[in-house]
Design a protein around this motif. Structure first.
Motif, PDB file in Angstrom:
ATOM      1  N   GLU A  89      24.237  40.598  33.810  1.00  0.00           N
ATOM      2  CA  GLU A  89      24.797  41.301  32.651  1.00  0.00           C
ATOM      3  C   GLU A  89      25.688  42.468  33.076  1.00  0.00           C
ATOM      4  O   GLU A  89      26.731  42.717  32.462  1.00  0.00           O
ATOM      5  N   THR A  90      25.320  43.162  34.148  1.00  0.00           N
ATOM      6  CA  THR A  90      26.140  44.262  34.664  1.00  0.00           C
ATOM      7  C   THR A  90      27.483  43.733  35.170  1.00  0.00           C
ATOM      8  O   THR A  90      28.537  44.311  34.882  1.00  0.00           O
ATOM      9  N   LEU A  91      27.450  42.630  35.922  1.00  0.00           N
ATOM     10  CA  LEU A  91      28.696  42.050  36.432  1.00  0.00           C
ATOM     11  C   LEU A  91      29.579  41.532  35.298  1.00  0.00           C
ATOM     12  O   LEU A  91      30.804  41.662  35.361  1.00  0.00           O
ATOM     13  N   LEU A  92      28.964  40.960  34.263  1.00  0.00           N
ATOM     14  CA  LEU A  92      29.751  40.530  33.094  1.00  0.00           C
ATOM     15  C   LEU A  92      30.461  41.726  32.465  1.00  0.00           C
ATOM     16  O   LEU A  92      31.640  41.629  32.097  1.00  0.00           O
ATOM     17  N   SER A  93      29.749  42.830  32.346  1.00  0.00           N
ATOM     18  CA  SER A  93      30.340  44.046  31.774  1.00  0.00           C
ATOM     19  C   SER A  93      31.482  44.560  32.652  1.00  0.00           C
ATOM     20  O   SER A  93      32.555  44.928  32.146  1.00  0.00           O
ATOM     21  N   GLN A  94      31.272  44.579  33.971  1.00  0.00           N
ATOM     22  CA  GLN A  94      32.334  45.009  34.882  1.00  0.00           C
ATOM     23  C   GLN A  94      33.544  44.099  34.781  1.00  0.00           C
ATOM     24  O   GLN A  94      34.686  44.583  34.773  1.00  0.00           O
ATOM     25  N   GLN A  95      33.297  42.804  34.696  1.00  0.00           N
ATOM     26  CA  GLN A  95      34.400  41.850  34.597  1.00  0.00           C
ATOM     27  C   GLN A  95      35.211  42.106  33.324  1.00  0.00           C
ATOM     28  O   GLN A  95      36.447  42.094  33.353  1.00  0.00           O
ATOM     29  N   LEU A  96      34.526  42.369  32.242  1.00  0.00           N
ATOM     30  CA  LEU A  96      35.209  42.664  30.980  1.00  0.00           C
ATOM     31  C   LEU A  96      36.046  43.931  31.109  1.00  0.00           C
ATOM     32  O   LEU A  96      37.218  43.953  30.713  1.00  0.00           O
ATOM     33  N   HIS A  97      35.470  44.992  31.679  1.00  0.00           N
ATOM     34  CA  HIS A  97      36.216  46.247  31.842  1.00  0.00           C
ATOM     35  C   HIS A  97      37.431  46.062  32.761  1.00  0.00           C
ATOM     36  O   HIS A  97      38.501  46.608  32.493  1.00  0.00           O
ATOM     37  N   LEU A  98      37.259  45.302  33.836  1.00  0.00           N
ATOM     38  CA  LEU A  98      38.388  45.069  34.745  1.00  0.00           C
ATOM     39  C   LEU A  98      39.477  44.229  34.090  1.00  0.00           C
ATOM     40  O   LEU A  98      40.663  44.478  34.293  1.00  0.00           O
ATOM     41  N   SER A  99      39.070  43.248  33.300  1.00  0.00           N
ATOM     42  CA  SER A  99      40.075  42.363  32.699  1.00  0.00           C
ATOM     43  C   SER A  99      40.842  43.035  31.563  1.00  0.00           C
ATOM     44  O   SER A  99      41.969  42.655  31.272  1.00  0.00           O
ATOM     45  N   THR A 100      40.247  44.035  30.937  1.00  0.00           N
ATOM     46  CA  THR A 100      40.934  44.700  29.823  1.00  0.00           C
ATOM     47  C   THR A 100      41.665  45.971  30.245  1.00  0.00           C
ATOM     48  O   THR A 100      42.435  46.517  29.460  1.00  0.00           O
ATOM     49  N   ALA A 101      41.429  46.419  31.471  1.00  0.00           N
ATOM     50  CA  ALA A 101      42.094  47.644  31.951  1.00  0.00           C
ATOM     51  C   ALA A 101      43.550  47.363  32.301  1.00  0.00           C
ATOM     52  O   ALA A 101      43.905  46.257  32.703  1.00  0.00           O
ATOM     53  N   ALA A 102      44.370  48.369  32.155  1.00  0.00           N
ATOM     54  CA  ALA A 102      45.772  48.264  32.578  1.00  0.00           C
ATOM     55  C   ALA A 102      45.797  48.057  34.093  1.00  0.00           C
ATOM     56  O   ALA A 102      44.925  48.562  34.805  1.00  0.00           O
ATOM     57  N   PRO A 103      46.783  47.318  34.605  1.00  0.00           N
ATOM     58  CA  PRO A 103      46.833  47.053  36.052  1.00  0.00           C
ATOM     59  C   PRO A 103      46.742  48.310  36.914  1.00  0.00           C
ATOM     60  O   PRO A 103      46.062  48.308  37.938  1.00  0.00           O
ATOM     61  N   VAL A 104      47.369  49.395  36.492  1.00  0.00           N
ATOM     62  CA  VAL A 104      47.339  50.631  37.267  1.00  0.00           C
ATOM     63  C   VAL A 104      45.947  51.256  37.250  1.00  0.00           C
ATOM     64  O   VAL A 104      45.543  51.922  38.205  1.00  0.00           O
ATOM     65  N   ALA A 105      45.167  51.017  36.198  1.00  0.00           N
ATOM     66  CA  ALA A 105      43.846  51.633  36.050  1.00  0.00           C
ATOM     67  C   ALA A 105      42.719  50.825  36.686  1.00  0.00           C
ATOM     68  O   ALA A 105      41.620  51.354  36.880  1.00  0.00           O
ATOM     69  N   LYS A 106      42.953  49.572  37.039  1.00  0.00           N
ATOM     70  CA  LYS A 106      41.886  48.720  37.571  1.00  0.00           C
ATOM     71  C   LYS A 106      41.168  49.328  38.783  1.00  0.00           C
ATOM     72  O   LYS A 106      39.933  49.277  38.837  1.00  0.00           O
ATOM     73  N   PRO A 107      41.873  49.919  39.751  1.00  0.00           N
ATOM     74  CA  PRO A 107      41.133  50.529  40.868  1.00  0.00           C
ATOM     75  C   PRO A 107      40.191  51.648  40.419  1.00  0.00           C
ATOM     76  O   PRO A 107      39.100  51.795  40.973  1.00  0.00           O
ATOM     77  N   PHE A 108      40.573  52.420  39.400  1.00  0.00           N
ATOM     78  CA  PHE A 108      39.702  53.485  38.893  1.00  0.00           C
ATOM     79  C   PHE A 108      38.468  52.894  38.208  1.00  0.00           C
ATOM     80  O   PHE A 108      37.360  53.400  38.361  1.00  0.00           O
ATOM     81  N   VAL A 109      38.667  51.809  37.454  1.00  0.00           N
ATOM     82  CA  VAL A 109      37.545  51.136  36.799  1.00  0.00           C
ATOM     83  C   VAL A 109      36.578  50.622  37.865  1.00  0.00           C
ATOM     84  O   VAL A 109      35.364  50.776  37.753  1.00  0.00           O
ATOM     85  N   LEU A 110      37.131  50.051  38.897  1.00  0.00           N
ATOM     86  CA  LEU A 110      36.329  49.514  39.995  1.00  0.00           C
ATOM     87  C   LEU A 110      35.518  50.621  40.668  1.00  0.00           C
ATOM     88  O   LEU A 110      34.310  50.488  40.876  1.00  0.00           O
ATOM     89  N   LEU A 111      36.168  51.722  40.998  1.00  0.00           N
ATOM     90  CA  LEU A 111      35.476  52.818  41.686  1.00  0.00           C
ATOM     91  C   LEU A 111      34.406  53.458  40.817  1.00  0.00           C
ATOM     92  O   LEU A 111      33.412  53.971  41.327  1.00  0.00           O
ATOM     93  N   GLY A 112      34.599  53.411  39.519  1.00  0.00           N
ATOM     94  CA  GLY A 112      33.643  54.030  38.614  1.00  0.00           C
ATOM     95  C   GLY A 112      32.337  53.278  38.479  1.00  0.00           C
ATOM     96  O   GLY A 112      31.315  53.872  38.131  1.00  0.00           O
ATOM     97  N   ASN A 113      32.333  51.972  38.776  1.00  0.00           N
ATOM     98  CA  ASN A 113      31.121  51.196  38.507  1.00  0.00           C
ATOM     99  C   ASN A 113      31.085  49.931  39.357  1.00  0.00           C
ATOM    100  O   ASN A 113      30.858  48.852  38.844  1.00  0.00           O
ATOM    101  N   ALA A 114      31.285  50.051  40.647  1.00  0.00           N
ATOM    102  CA  ALA A 114      31.328  48.867  41.513  1.00  0.00           C
ATOM    103  C   ALA A 114      29.926  48.400  41.882  1.00  0.00           C
ATOM    104  O   ALA A 114      29.008  49.208  42.054  1.00  0.00           O
ATOM    105  N   ASP A 115      29.769  47.099  42.004  1.00  0.00           N
ATOM    106  CA  ASP A 115      28.535  46.510  42.515  1.00  0.00           C
ATOM    107  C   ASP A 115      28.552  46.657  44.038  1.00  0.00           C
ATOM    108  O   ASP A 115      29.521  46.247  44.689  1.00  0.00           O
ATOM    109  N   ASP A 116      27.520  47.238  44.606  1.00  0.00           N
ATOM    110  CA  ASP A 116      27.506  47.536  46.044  1.00  0.00           C
ATOM    111  C   ASP A 116      27.699  46.297  46.908  1.00  0.00           C
ATOM    112  O   ASP A 116      28.450  46.322  47.881  1.00  0.00           O
ATOM    113  N   VAL A 117      27.022  45.206  46.569  1.00  0.00           N
ATOM    114  CA  VAL A 117      27.099  43.990  47.378  1.00  0.00           C
ATOM    115  C   VAL A 117      28.490  43.372  47.280  1.00  0.00           C
ATOM    116  O   VAL A 117      29.106  43.031  48.294  1.00  0.00           O
ATOM    117  N   VAL A 118      29.005  43.249  46.072  1.00  0.00           N
ATOM    118  CA  VAL A 118      30.336  42.662  45.884  1.00  0.00           C
ATOM    119  C   VAL A 118      31.392  43.547  46.534  1.00  0.00           C
ATOM    120  O   VAL A 118      32.311  43.058  47.197  1.00  0.00           O
TER     121      VAL A 118
END
Length: 172
Positions: A89-118
């Protein structure tokens, strides 16, 4: 600012630009890896849900059955399954946030809530988007030389055409 200082500033700027320009590519590769993890976790979670339904239980009731078991193995298995479902469920949420973020903002979205293993696996296998690898530099150099040759030939042809037209106009 002296010449050496300018050169150092330019080199540092180019190095910084090269490194930071990889952030969108890293986010893209992370997003692809999340997709693969979600696909695999989906199989596990849907199988669990199906088995629970076959026994007339919903997901939470099945997890409760594990938790209430007197068997340590089954209780631990229930904790593990709950962890798997939460991660899914966490990865689904991250995927949704990454897919809806503007291309320039995607790295910030990633850094804010990255899965450690991935994140760790993406970093381990990361391939830069700019030609900073040896193969990329070779192919980039080939493209640079090829483009330069085409531009030079096109420019030479254009100069000849312009030169001929000037000669025609001067003759009239």
């Amino acid at each position: 600012m002296g010449l050496i200082a300018r050169i150092i500033a330019i080199v540092a700027g180019l190095a910084g630009g090269t490194v930071f320009s990889q952030a969108p590519e890293f986010a893209q590769q992370y997003r692809q890896r999340i997709g693969g993890a979600i696909d695999e976790l989906r199989v596990i979670v849907e199988d669990f849900n199906t088995q629970a339904a076959e026994h007339h239980l919903d997901r939470q009731q099945a997890l409760n059955a594990y938790a209430q078991s007197s068997d340590d193995f089954l209780r631990d298995r229930g904790v593990s399954m709950q962890s798997t479902i939460s991660r899914y469920e966490t990865l689904l949420s991250q995927q949704l946030h990454l897919s809806t973020a503007a291309p320039v903002a995607k790295p910030f979205v990633l850094l804010g809530n990255a899965d450690d293993v991935v994140f760790a696996n993406t970093w381990r296998d990361f391939v830069p988007g700019l030609p900073v690898s040896f193969a990329g530099l070779v192919w980039g150099s080939i493209g640079f030389v090829g483009g330069s040759v085409v531009a030079a030939l096109t420019g030479l042809g254009a100069r000849r055409i312009v030169g001929r037209r000037k000669g025609v106009h001067q003759a009239n």
